[in-house]
Design a protein around this motif. Structure first.
Motif, PDB file in Angstrom:
ATOM      1  N   VAL A  10      -5.295   4.883  -3.699  1.00  0.00           N
ATOM      2  CA  VAL A  10      -4.399   3.726  -3.603  1.00  0.00           C
ATOM      3  C   VAL A  10      -4.788   2.857  -2.407  1.00  0.00           C
ATOM      4  CG1 VAL A  10      -1.989   3.006  -3.267  1.00  0.00           C
ATOM      5  CG2 VAL A  10      -2.522   4.956  -4.722  1.00  0.00           C
ATOM      6  N   ASN A  11      -4.873   3.455  -1.240  1.00  0.00           N
ATOM      7  CA  ASN A  11      -5.465   2.794  -0.077  1.00  0.00           C
ATOM      8  C   ASN A  11      -6.138   3.869   0.769  1.00  0.00           C
ATOM      9  OD1 ASN A  11      -3.447   4.026   1.390  1.00  0.00           O
ATOM     10  ND2 ASN A  11      -2.248   2.174   1.708  1.00  0.00           N
ATOM     11  N   LYS A  12      -6.472   3.569   2.016  1.00  0.00           N
ATOM     12  CA  LYS A  12      -7.313   4.536   2.736  1.00  0.00           C
ATOM     13  C   LYS A  12      -6.577   5.828   3.110  1.00  0.00           C
ATOM     14  CE  LYS A  12      -7.159   2.466   7.435  1.00  0.00           C
ATOM     15  NZ  LYS A  12      -5.732   2.550   7.550  1.00  0.00           N
ATOM     16  N   ASN A  13      -5.257   5.850   2.958  1.00  0.00           N
ATOM     17  CA  ASN A  13      -4.569   7.114   3.241  1.00  0.00           C
ATOM     18  C   ASN A  13      -3.671   7.633   2.107  1.00  0.00           C
ATOM     19  OD1 ASN A  13      -2.646   5.210   3.538  1.00  0.00           O
ATOM     20  ND2 ASN A  13      -2.415   5.419   5.748  1.00  0.00           N
ATOM     21  N   ILE A  14      -3.797   7.085   0.907  1.00  0.00           N
ATOM     22  CA  ILE A  14      -3.002   7.602  -0.223  1.00  0.00           C
ATOM     23  C   ILE A  14      -3.878   7.825  -1.454  1.00  0.00           C
ATOM     24  CG2 ILE A  14      -0.954   7.274  -1.648  1.00  0.00           C
ATOM     25  CD1 ILE A  14      -0.043   5.087   0.198  1.00  0.00           C
ATOM     26  N   ILE A  15      -3.666   8.961  -2.122  1.00  0.00           N
ATOM     27  CA  ILE A  15      -4.227   9.155  -3.461  1.00  0.00           C
ATOM     28  C   ILE A  15      -3.079   9.441  -4.420  1.00  0.00           C
ATOM     29  CG2 ILE A  15      -6.555   9.866  -2.835  1.00  0.00           C
ATOM     30  CD1 ILE A  15      -5.654  12.755  -3.040  1.00  0.00           C
ATOM     31  N   LEU A  16      -3.310   9.114  -5.702  1.00  0.00           N
ATOM     32  CA  LEU A  16      -2.237   9.204  -6.689  1.00  0.00           C
ATOM     33  C   LEU A  16      -2.796   9.750  -7.995  1.00  0.00           C
ATOM     34  CD1 LEU A  16       0.736   8.271  -7.481  1.00  0.00           C
ATOM     35  CD2 LEU A  16      -0.339   6.172  -8.274  1.00  0.00           C
ATOM     36  N   TYR A  74      -0.027   7.231 -20.821  1.00  0.00           N
ATOM     37  CA  TYR A  74      -1.067   6.524 -20.075  1.00  0.00           C
ATOM     38  C   TYR A  74      -0.715   5.057 -19.867  1.00  0.00           C
ATOM     39  CZ  TYR A  74      -5.762   5.962 -18.206  1.00  0.00           C
ATOM     40  OH  TYR A  74      -6.828   5.732 -17.361  1.00  0.00           O
ATOM     41  N   ALA A  75      -0.016   4.456 -20.838  1.00  0.00           N
ATOM     42  CA  ALA A  75       0.369   3.040 -20.709  1.00  0.00           C
ATOM     43  C   ALA A  75       1.363   2.853 -19.569  1.00  0.00           C
ATOM     44  CB  ALA A  75       0.967   2.551 -22.019  1.00  0.00           C
ATOM     45  N   ASP A  76       2.335   3.751 -19.463  1.00  0.00           N
ATOM     46  CA  ASP A  76       3.306   3.682 -18.371  1.00  0.00           C
ATOM     47  C   ASP A  76       2.608   3.822 -17.027  1.00  0.00           C
ATOM     48  OD1 ASP A  76       5.439   3.283 -20.030  1.00  0.00           O
ATOM     49  OD2 ASP A  76       6.148   5.365 -19.987  1.00  0.00           O
ATOM     50  N   TYR A  77       1.610   4.732 -16.986  1.00  0.00           N
ATOM     51  CA  TYR A  77       0.841   4.919 -15.750  1.00  0.00           C
ATOM     52  C   TYR A  77       0.093   3.637 -15.392  1.00  0.00           C
ATOM     53  CZ  TYR A  77      -3.578   5.872 -13.369  1.00  0.00           C
ATOM     54  OH  TYR A  77      -4.676   5.780 -12.556  1.00  0.00           O
ATOM     55  N   GLN A  78      -0.567   3.030 -16.389  1.00  0.00           N
ATOM     56  CA  GLN A  78      -1.334   1.803 -16.111  1.00  0.00           C
ATOM     57  C   GLN A  78      -0.428   0.677 -15.636  1.00  0.00           C
ATOM     58  OE1 GLN A  78      -3.442   1.489 -19.901  1.00  0.00           O
ATOM     59  NE2 GLN A  78      -5.373   1.742 -18.791  1.00  0.00           N
ATOM     60  N   ILE A 121       1.234  -2.478 -10.670  1.00  0.00           N
ATOM     61  CA  ILE A 121       2.236  -2.890  -9.671  1.00  0.00           C
ATOM     62  C   ILE A 121       1.855  -2.355  -8.293  1.00  0.00           C
ATOM     63  CG2 ILE A 121       4.660  -2.674  -8.981  1.00  0.00           C
ATOM     64  CD1 ILE A 121       5.366  -2.569 -11.964  1.00  0.00           C
ATOM     65  N   ILE A 122       1.442  -1.094  -8.247  1.00  0.00           N
ATOM     66  CA  ILE A 122       1.070  -0.480  -6.962  1.00  0.00           C
ATOM     67  C   ILE A 122      -0.145  -1.197  -6.370  1.00  0.00           C
ATOM     68  CG2 ILE A 122       0.182   1.625  -5.868  1.00  0.00           C
ATOM     69  CD1 ILE A 122       1.880   3.161  -8.035  1.00  0.00           C
ATOM     70  N   GLU A 123      -1.150  -1.502  -7.226  1.00  0.00           N
ATOM     71  CA  GLU A 123      -2.346  -2.186  -6.728  1.00  0.00           C
ATOM     72  C   GLU A 123      -1.990  -3.558  -6.163  1.00  0.00           C
ATOM     73  OE1 GLU A 123      -5.030  -1.871 -10.036  1.00  0.00           O
ATOM     74  OE2 GLU A 123      -5.880   0.023  -9.265  1.00  0.00           O
ATOM     75  N   GLN A 124      -1.029  -4.239  -6.809  1.00  0.00           N
ATOM     76  CA  GLN A 124      -0.583  -5.537  -6.298  1.00  0.00           C
ATOM     77  C   GLN A 124       0.106  -5.375  -4.945  1.00  0.00           C
ATOM     78  OE1 GLN A 124      -1.382  -8.572  -7.752  1.00  0.00           O
ATOM     79  NE2 GLN A 124      -0.705  -9.216  -5.707  1.00  0.00           N
ATOM     80  N   LYS A 125       0.891  -4.289  -4.815  1.00  0.00           N
ATOM     81  CA  LYS A 125       1.545  -4.009  -3.511  1.00  0.00           C
ATOM     82  C   LYS A 125       0.495  -3.858  -2.410  1.00  0.00           C
ATOM     83  CE  LYS A 125       4.876  -0.730  -3.445  1.00  0.00           C
ATOM     84  NZ  LYS A 125       6.151  -1.278  -2.955  1.00  0.00           N
ATOM     85  N   ILE A 126      -0.616  -3.180  -2.759  1.00  0.00           N
ATOM     86  CA  ILE A 126      -1.674  -2.952  -1.766  1.00  0.00           C
ATOM     87  C   ILE A 126      -2.337  -4.283  -1.400  1.00  0.00           C
ATOM     88  CG2 ILE A 126      -3.852  -1.758  -1.318  1.00  0.00           C
ATOM     89  CD1 ILE A 126      -1.328   0.033  -1.453  1.00  0.00           C
TER      90      ILE A 126
END
Lengths: 194, 235
Positions: free
Chosen positions: A49-55, A61-65, A70-75
């Motif tokens: 997700v960023n340099k200190n988070i993995i998910l 799979y659609a719900d995950y995507q 949304i998470i990528e936009q937050k980053i």
């Protein structure tokens, strides 16, 4: 009562997560199952997700995507602030808890479970959230069939050696995924591990 | 022709409904037990640390006790996602009270607010068995227990959660001294209460699969809240 809830369509099976000395690791295979059909064979569902988070994610799979976007936009927003502050694993974990709980309260759940790992203030973090918003932290976490097959193996390994190093943790996760591939009909021999 | 149409329309509605997915259940039973005992100048609340669902143990070290203030602790078991939500809102409401009134909420005030918050969701309840333990304004120990829709009752000792029905009669006998003859009724002290709590949890872990791993005990006195741990069987 009319409900919005659907069943999951394209799904991912178990996700495994483990803490080791100085870090965390999450592993899962890359199969997107369509019911009993092994339909999509390149569906990675573990991301940095960023340099200190993995998910890692299991379930629909659609719900995950959708949530990943949304998470990528937050980053991206985080980066644009350019204030030196970055999203932390506990914050993401807490945020996911609220998002999933809100959707379950509307009877329209995100049919997923997540494992969040990372490092916050020098401490390792490993937490999970399921489609209801049930959340907890532990040294080792497994979802789906992994909870029955991999988790006992992981608990056993950690009881024998509480301070795994990175290599031992990786070997343990690969071994667990191998055992899962023997018995979980919705699993796949190609995996991703972060 | 007309008769054929008639027969198609006569098919009961249920056959026209088509395939239907199993309905979604927003609740989960994540187990766990709480026991609380109040004395003259203390209150003790204890919970096991197992979080489970069905036949799997999610984690062996999940505290189900929430310290709300220096004199109040909430124990909550049942649907864990509801517990997380309720306690978060509860903590926020207590912060709001603190800032509005410039003082911490008393145990009696928290007890009333909790009842109101539970009843607010009367028609989509939080599926939680709550037990609130603390000291009242005079420094006496008090226990409040709740049902899922906010009915509240004050007590001296209470068991709740998955082994609640198993443990309450034990407490009635050992703490309430019920069904005993020729007993001298005396006020309970901390040591006796702790011993009974450990004993009843060991018994619960024997019979209830949702109770085990270890117990976390919080002893509330005027000097503050003291923590204690005690291992239980892990199978």
């Amino acid at each position: 009562m009319c409900t919005f809830s659907r069943a999951p369509i394209t799904t991912g099976t178990s996700v495994l997560g483990i803490k080791f000395d100085g870090g965390v690791a999450i592993a899962a295979d890359i199969l997107g199952s369509y019911g009993s059909l092994a339909r999509f064979r390149d569906c990675p569902r573990i991301i940095k997700v960023n340099k200190n988070i993995i998910l890692g994610a299991g379930g629909d799979y659609a719900d995950y995507q959708y949530l990943k976007d949304i998470i990528e936009q937050k980053i991206i927003d985080d980066e644009c602030q350019d204030d030196g502050f970055h999203l932390k694993p506990k914050s993401l974990h807490c945020w996911l808890t609220r998002v999933l709980y809100n959707r379950r309260s509307k009877f329209d759940p995100f049919w997923t479970n997540f494992i969040v790992g990372g490092i916050q203030d020098g401490e390792t973090f490993l937490g999970t959230v399921d489609k209801l918003g049930t959340a907890y932290e532990d040294m080792h976490i497994a979802t789906g069939y992994g909870a029955y097959i991999a988790l006992p193996l992981m608990r056993d390994a950690l009881e024998k050696n509480p301070d795994l190093d990175m290599r031992q943790a990786q070997e343990l996760l690969v071994k667990c995924l191998e055992v899962l591939y023997y018995r979980d009909a919705r699993s796949f021999p190609k995996v991703s591990l972060i | 022709m007309v008769s054929t149409m008639q027969s198609v329309c006569d098919v009961p509605a249920i056959h026209n409904a088509g395939p239907k997915a199993a309905s979604f259940n927003p609740y989960a039973d994540n187990g766990g037990s709480i026991v609380a005992i109040a004395g003259n100048d203390f209150a003790i609340i204890a919970s096991d640390t197992r979080l489970s669902s069905g036949f799997s143990v999610y984690t062996r070290e999940q505290s189900k006790l929430f310290k709300l203030s220096d004199t109040t602790v909430l124990g909550a078991t049942g649907c864990w996602c509801d517990t997380l939500t309720l306690t978060r809102i509860l903590e926020a409401r207590m912060q709001m009270y603190l800032h509005e009134h410039q003082k911490c909420m008393s145990t009696a005030a928290v007890a009333q607010m909790l009842s109101t918050m539970m009843y607010y969701k009367r028609f989509f309840p939080y599926y939680i068995s709550n037990i609130l333990a603390g000291l009242d304004d005079e420094g006496k120990g008090c226990i409040y227990s709740y049902d899922v829709i906010g009915h509240c009752e004050k007590a001296k000792f209470r068991a709740g959660g998955s082994a609640g029905a198993l443990l309450q009669p034990l407490l009635d006998n050992q703490i309430g001294l019920k069904n005993m003859e020729n007993v001298d009724v005396q006020t309970i002290n901390v040591e006796k209460a702790l011993a009974v709590i450990k004993d009843v949890f060991i018994s619960a872990a024997e019979r209830d699969i949702y109770t085990g791993d270890s117990i976390l005990i919080k002893v509330i006195t005027k000097d503050g809240i003291r923590d204690e741990n005690f291992p239980l069987r892990r199978d």
